[in-house]
Design an enzyme around this catalytic site. Structure first.
Site, PDB file in Angstrom:
ATOM      1  N   SER A 276     -11.129 -21.584 -23.619  1.00 14.14           N
ATOM      2  CA  SER A 276     -11.400 -23.066 -23.193  1.00 14.14           C
ATOM      3  C   SER A 276     -12.308 -23.537 -24.629  1.00 14.14           C
ATOM      4  O   SER A 276     -12.775 -22.884 -25.332  1.00 14.14           O
ATOM      5  CB  SER A 276     -12.422 -22.977 -22.129  1.00 14.14           C
ATOM      6  OG  SER A 276     -13.701 -22.447 -22.333  1.00 14.14           O
ATOM      7  N   ASP A 277     -12.129 -24.936 -24.448  1.00 14.48           N
ATOM      8  CA  ASP A 277     -13.154 -25.520 -25.461  1.00 14.48           C
ATOM      9  C   ASP A 277     -14.445 -25.329 -24.948  1.00 14.48           C
ATOM     10  O   ASP A 277     -14.661 -24.902 -23.858  1.00 14.48           O
ATOM     11  CB  ASP A 277     -13.091 -27.110 -25.604  1.00 14.48           C
ATOM     12  CG  ASP A 277     -13.755 -27.806 -26.691  1.00 14.48           C
ATOM     13  OD1 ASP A 277     -14.445 -26.828 -27.554  1.00 14.48           O
ATOM     14  OD2 ASP A 277     -13.474 -28.786 -27.089  1.00 14.48           O
ATOM     15  N   TRP A 278     -15.756 -25.415 -25.708  1.00 14.78           N
ATOM     16  CA  TRP A 278     -16.849 -24.829 -25.220  1.00 14.78           C
ATOM     17  C   TRP A 278     -17.581 -25.909 -24.123  1.00 14.78           C
ATOM     18  O   TRP A 278     -18.036 -26.896 -24.199  1.00 14.78           O
ATOM     19  CB  TRP A 278     -17.923 -25.061 -26.476  1.00 14.78           C
ATOM     20  CG  TRP A 278     -17.769 -23.723 -27.637  1.00 14.78           C
ATOM     21  CD1 TRP A 278     -18.944 -23.463 -28.019  1.00 14.78           C
ATOM     22  CD2 TRP A 278     -16.737 -23.375 -28.243  1.00 14.78           C
ATOM     23  NE1 TRP A 278     -18.458 -22.221 -28.931  1.00 14.78           N
ATOM     24  CE2 TRP A 278     -17.286 -22.090 -28.786  1.00 14.78           C
ATOM     25  CE3 TRP A 278     -15.301 -23.219 -27.838  1.00 14.78           C
ATOM     26  CZ2 TRP A 278     -16.421 -20.976 -29.311  1.00 14.78           C
ATOM     27  CZ3 TRP A 278     -14.634 -22.316 -28.699  1.00 14.78           C
ATOM     28  CH2 TRP A 278     -15.293 -21.190 -29.452  1.00 14.78           C
TER      29      TRP A 278
END
Ligand code: NOJ
Length: 713
Positions: A276-278
């Site tokens: 996932s993106d952060w």
């Protein structure tokens, strides 16, 4: 360590690192082999992963599916954070820790001693895949030498809205150019034992309300505009995909089985890791079942919550196995187990930016600079003794030189060669003098320009992750500054350090304009070489520059930033993104996609189209008919038959060529069935609409010089 061709150096470094880790020391080696048989590199990655998985408990697997925050476990000296992401290893199973860092312009996140390369929009402006591959190779080796296993690059989100705060951080508005550039970067990065990460899957085209906005986009547009660069990245062997912030058609991207399973794994055949993106994970069960493998940066939804879901049967152990397998296979495949980076404690202060890396940064800066206007006799400067050059504007070297990079996670701190000292030194060689002003006082700058032979005004915008630009005007009164200088001196040259298109109300009043983007740490060296003609401005626009902020494809608030306070962005322009829209609506841009002048001129001739089954070779001759050596980027566009329902033309091939004066070269570009296909959302497949396809070869999307055709089928 001197950096030559990646492989040899890596191999040498690997031996040192490996023996330091004890892996090559006979007895220890035998013990490791007995304890961790999957450490044998003679087995295939999937076999190694299967054997390792068989030795793991559910908890061992769960521990691999989330990062830990803060990523300080490996931070051994002052400063940092050194890694923006960290997944702990499992020494008893010989699983190394995994470290992650950005990104697209160099190894960032506060790392020291790495190279600040020109930003991705500049990389795309080179249209030079060989140079981009060299960039990737340098980036990957710097990563490895800094103890980074996963490089969070490249970013291939399509430039739909020029105001996007991350416009600078990706490769522009065309899916083909973006895909080719990304593939080259990935191949280069992964020539080292590191994992490249293509991001952000998918769409992610604005920063306003980026965590939540729903990009409401039809399936055909998704497949033809927003997804192809990811598909090309998968074909190039990318190890990891980062799913995006925000929603696509009201489903969060990191829990969207239609994107992560049907498209990415099904249609594209991706076998690697999805992270996932952060902070882009929003659920436990839905995300695990939806196709996410690794939650970053911490364990908000995976970790204990996922353990609980497994315990209650809400998530199956097969799902956990699959997630862990994606991570482990990628790590085995990319050499993370076999080629540990140097001890991380020892490399924090190391300077890994070599002269070779810096010359890649310089070449990228030169080749990406786009000459937009050049009144006869303006550039290159031919001044001779005793002339004076007024160098004006903050990015010339006043202030902290953040103008050489974009803001946010991709920022790389490095000491930048500013234009002012570089131009001063180069002018001295030519016998000219330089005077300067920071541009904060337009009157003072104009007075300086009036008493000088030429004036060079540096102008900037400051794009950064997290917010979109309010508009396309230059900020901070710079239009007025340029106008005042241009009125004082007709020989005014504007150098733009912007991350994307800006409006140029002063265009008719200045003699020359170059777009230098955010040029990285060799900024001054590159622009001095270009101004004096030691190098040519080799770039071509990867994005259309509009003539006003109304005459753009995305012009209504429903499209951007989206209705209901940017909750819902309607992609009602459909396929008409970038030049596709300008062509279809016959709107004249300020500067078209693919455009860029040279210090020399080229002629195109002899178009031939050869067919072999479903494959085509389009060949033509490019000749340098000017007086000096230079490079050109001939571009091939295909105009589909009306029944296909496509915009008037689409880029399907290009090649950068370098020619001495009077020389010519035969360029051959390959087309395949896909070059003529449209996505059919009903059959969920690509198909070629029968009819006449026009082949257009030119020096930009609006400068077509040769025409041919192909009849399909
Ligand atoms: C958020 C950004 O969107 C992404 O591109 C980046 O890799 C991560 N932060 C980590 O810095």
């Amino acid at each position: 360590m001197p950096r030559g061709i990646g492989r040899a150096v890596v191999a040498a470094a690997l031996c040192v690192a490996a023996s330091a880790a004890g892996l090559l020391a006979g007895a220890a080696d035998a013990r490791t082999a007995a304890r961790c048989p999957w450490m044998s590199p003679t087995m295939q990655p999937n076999v190694r992963a299967a054997r390792l998985l068989a030795a793991m408990t559910v908890n061992d697997k769960l521990a691999l599916l989330t990062g830990v925050v803060p990523a300080t476990a490996l931070q051994v000296t002052d400063g940092g954070p050194v890694f923006v992401g960290y997944v702990p290893g499992n020494p008893s199973l010989c699983i190394p820790a995994l470290t992650l860092d950005d990104g697209p312009s160099g190894i960032g996140n506060g790392q020291l001693g790495t190279t600040a390369f020109p930003v991705p929009i500049a990389q795309a402006a080179t249209w030079d895949t060989a140079l981009e591959r060299s960039f990737g190779r340098a980036l990957g080796l710097e990563a490895w030498q800094k103890g980074v296993d996963v490089v969070l690059a490249p970013n291939v989100n399509i430039a739909r809205v020029p105001e996007n705060g991350r416009n600078f951080e990706a490769f522009g508005e065309d899916p083909f150019l973006s895909g080719q550039t990304a593939a080259a970067a990935i191949e280069g990065i992964q020539q080292n034992p590191v994992i490249a990460t293509v991001k952000h899957f998918a769409v992610n085209s604005q920063e306003t309300n980026r965590y939540y906005v729903s990009s409401n986009v039809d399936d055909r547009t998704l497949h033809e505009i927003y997804l192809p660069p990811f598909e090309t990245a998968v074909q190039a062997g990318v190890g990891a995909v980062m799913c995006a912030y925000g929603q696509v058609n009201a489903v969060f991207a990191c829990q969207d089985p239609a994107l992560l399973k049907t498209v990415l794994r099904g249609e594209f055949g991706f076998r690697g890791l999805v992270m996932s993106d952060w902070g882009a994970t929003w659920s436990t069960v839905q995300s695990a079942d939806g196709g996410l493998d690794l939650e970053m940066p911490g364990a908000k939804f995976f970790g204990p919550a996922l353990a609980n879901a497994v315990a209650t049967g809400a998530v199956t152990t097969e799902t956990i196995d699959r997630m862990a397998r994606h991570l482990l296979v990628t790590m085995f495949q990319r050499g993370i187990f076999d080629h540990p980076p140097p001890a991380r404690a020892s490399v924090y202060l190391a300077d890994v930016s070599t002269p070779a890396d810096q010359s890649v940064a310089l070449r990228l800066a030169e080749e990406s600079t786009v000459l937009l206007k050049n009144a006869p006799g303006t550039l290159p400067l031919r001044l001779g003794r005793g002339k004076s050059i007024a160098v004006i504007g903050a990015p010339a070297g006043f202030g902290d030189m953040t103008y050489a990079s974009g803001g946010g996670s991709s920022f790389v701190s490095a000491s930048v060669v500013a234009p002012l000292p570089a131009i001063t030194a180069r002018a001295a060689k030519a016998g000219d003098t330089v005077v300067s002003a920071d541009g904060s006082d337009a009157g003072a700058a104009a007075a300086l320009a009036r008493s000088s032979s030429v004036a060079v005004v540096f102008a900037y915008d400051q794009e950064r992750e997290g917010q979109d630009r309010p508009g396309l005007e230059l900020p901070a009164g710079q239009d007025q500054l340029i106008e005042a200088v241009a009125q004082a001196n007709p020989h005014t040259i504007v150098v733009l350090d912007t991350g994307g298109p800006v409006l140029m109300p002063w265009l008719d009043e200045v003699a020359a304009v170059t777009e230098a983007w955010y040029p990285g740490e060799r900024d001054g060296d590159a622009i001095a070489a270009i101004l004096f003609g030691d190098a040519e401005p080799g770039g071509r626009l990867p994005e259309t520059f509009p003539s006003s902020d109304a005459a753009v494809p995305v012009a209504t608030p429903d499209q951007w930033p989206g209705a209901n306070d940017a909750q819902d962005a309607s992609f009602s322009e459909g396929l008409d993104v970038g030049y596709r829209w300008y062509d279809k609506n016959k709107v004249a841009p300020l500067f078209p996609f693919g455009y860029g002048l040279s210090y020399t001129t080229f002629s195109y001739s002899h178009l031939h189209v050869h067919r072999t089954g479903s494959r085509f070779a389009v060949s033509f001759t490019v000749k340098n008919v000017g007086a000096r050596a230079g490079s050109d980027v001939p571009q091939l566009y295909v105009d589909d038959p009306a029944a296909a329902g496509e915009p008037p033309k689409q880029l399907k091939g290009y090649q950068r060529v370098f020619l001495r004066p009077g020389r010519s070269v035969l360029v051959t570009l390959a087309l395949n069935a896909r070059s003529f296909s449209q996505w059919n959302s009903t059959s969920r497949s690509w198909a070629v609409t029968p009819g006449l396809y026009r082949i257009l070869v030119g020096a930009s999307s609006r400068d077509i010089r040769l025409r041919g055709f192909i009849r399909q089928p």
